[in-house]
Motif scaffolding. Sequence first.
Motif, short mmCIF file in Angstrom:
data_model
loop_
_atom_site.label_atom_id
_atom_site.label_comp_id
_atom_site.label_asym_id
_atom_site.label_seq_id
_atom_site.Cartn_x
_atom_site.Cartn_y
_atom_site.Cartn_z
N MET A 209 0.83 -1.18 0.00
CA MET A 209 0.00 0.00 0.00
C MET A 209 0.88 1.24 0.00
SD MET A 209 -3.04 1.10 2.62
CE MET A 209 -4.33 0.15 1.84
N VAL A 210 0.41 2.25 -0.66
CA VAL A 210 1.14 3.50 -0.79
C VAL A 210 0.94 4.35 0.47
CG1 VAL A 210 1.39 5.58 -2.19
CG2 VAL A 210 0.79 3.42 -3.27
N CYS A 211 1.99 5.00 0.92
CA CYS A 211 1.92 5.85 2.09
C CYS A 211 1.05 7.08 1.79
CB CYS A 211 3.33 6.30 2.47
SG CYS A 211 3.39 7.43 3.86
N LYS A 212 0.07 7.31 2.65
CA LYS A 212 -0.89 8.39 2.45
C LYS A 212 -0.21 9.75 2.30
CE LYS A 212 -5.07 10.36 4.46
NZ LYS A 212 -6.05 10.28 5.55
N SER A 213 0.71 10.05 3.18
CA SER A 213 1.36 11.37 3.14
C SER A 213 2.22 11.53 1.88
CB SER A 213 2.20 11.62 4.38
OG SER A 213 3.26 10.71 4.47
N GLN B 18 -4.58 10.71 -11.98
CA GLN B 18 -4.18 9.36 -11.60
C GLN B 18 -3.85 9.29 -10.11
OE1 GLN B 18 -0.87 8.53 -14.14
NE2 GLN B 18 -2.14 7.92 -15.88
N LEU B 19 -3.12 10.28 -9.62
CA LEU B 19 -2.75 10.30 -8.20
C LEU B 19 -3.97 10.44 -7.31
CD1 LEU B 19 0.45 12.52 -8.38
CD2 LEU B 19 0.35 10.12 -7.68
N ILE B 20 -4.91 11.29 -7.71
CA ILE B 20 -6.14 11.46 -6.93
C ILE B 20 -6.94 10.16 -6.93
CG2 ILE B 20 -8.38 12.64 -6.86
CD1 ILE B 20 -6.86 15.20 -7.74
N ASN B 21 -7.01 9.50 -8.08
CA ASN B 21 -7.70 8.21 -8.16
C ASN B 21 -7.04 7.17 -7.26
OD1 ASN B 21 -9.52 9.29 -9.99
ND2 ASN B 21 -8.49 8.40 -11.77
N GLU B 22 -5.71 7.16 -7.26
CA GLU B 22 -4.95 6.23 -6.41
C GLU B 22 -5.24 6.52 -4.94
OE1 GLU B 22 -0.26 5.47 -5.30
OE2 GLU B 22 -0.76 6.22 -7.30
N TYR B 23 -5.23 7.79 -4.57
CA TYR B 23 -5.52 8.19 -3.21
C TYR B 23 -6.92 7.71 -2.81
CZ TYR B 23 -6.30 11.15 0.87
OH TYR B 23 -6.58 11.60 2.14
N GLU B 24 -7.91 7.99 -3.67
CA GLU B 24 -9.29 7.63 -3.36
C GLU B 24 -9.50 6.12 -3.29
OE1 GLU B 24 -11.61 9.87 -6.20
OE2 GLU B 24 -11.59 11.63 -4.89
N HIS C 251 -7.41 4.00 -2.08
CA HIS C 251 -6.85 3.50 -0.82
C HIS C 251 -7.42 4.18 0.43
CE1 HIS C 251 -3.85 0.94 -2.72
NE2 HIS C 251 -3.58 1.94 -3.54
N TYR C 252 -7.75 5.47 0.31
CA TYR C 252 -8.06 6.25 1.51
C TYR C 252 -9.42 6.93 1.50
CZ TYR C 252 -3.08 5.56 1.92
OH TYR C 252 -1.85 4.98 1.97
N GLY C 253 -10.20 6.78 0.47
CA GLY C 253 -11.49 7.46 0.40
C GLY C 253 -11.40 8.76 -0.36
N LYS C 254 -12.48 9.49 -0.36
CA LYS C 254 -12.60 10.72 -1.15
C LYS C 254 -11.48 11.70 -0.83
CE LYS C 254 -15.06 13.34 -3.92
NZ LYS C 254 -14.87 13.14 -5.32
N TYR C 255 -10.87 12.25 -1.88
CA TYR C 255 -9.82 13.26 -1.72
C TYR C 255 -10.49 14.62 -1.52
CZ TYR C 255 -6.03 16.48 -2.66
OH TYR C 255 -5.13 17.49 -2.56
N VAL C 256 -10.15 15.26 -0.44
CA VAL C 256 -10.67 16.60 -0.16
C VAL C 256 -9.48 17.53 -0.02
CG1 VAL C 256 -11.99 18.01 1.45
CG2 VAL C 256 -12.65 15.64 1.04
#
Length: 64
Positions: free
Chosen positions: A1-5, A47-53, A55-60
């Motif tokens: 899994m990719v690190c959130k920060s 792509q990065l926002i999609n990856e974030y979402e 793994h971690y839910g909606k990007y805000v």
Amino acid sequence: MVCKSAVEKRIAAYKFALYDLGLYLDSHPCDQQAMQLRSAYQSRLQQLINEYEQHYGKYVNTMC
């Protein structure tokens, strides 16, 4: 899994680069290379926002 920060930092970097390119294109609207780079950065940012979402839910965006 990719690190959130790490993903958040990459998103912020691409957002800054897009902002900077936007300023450049305001004064150089015919620069095809800059327009292509902007398009590539926009694609990568999405792509990065999609990856974030994924793994971690909606990007805000919380930056002011």
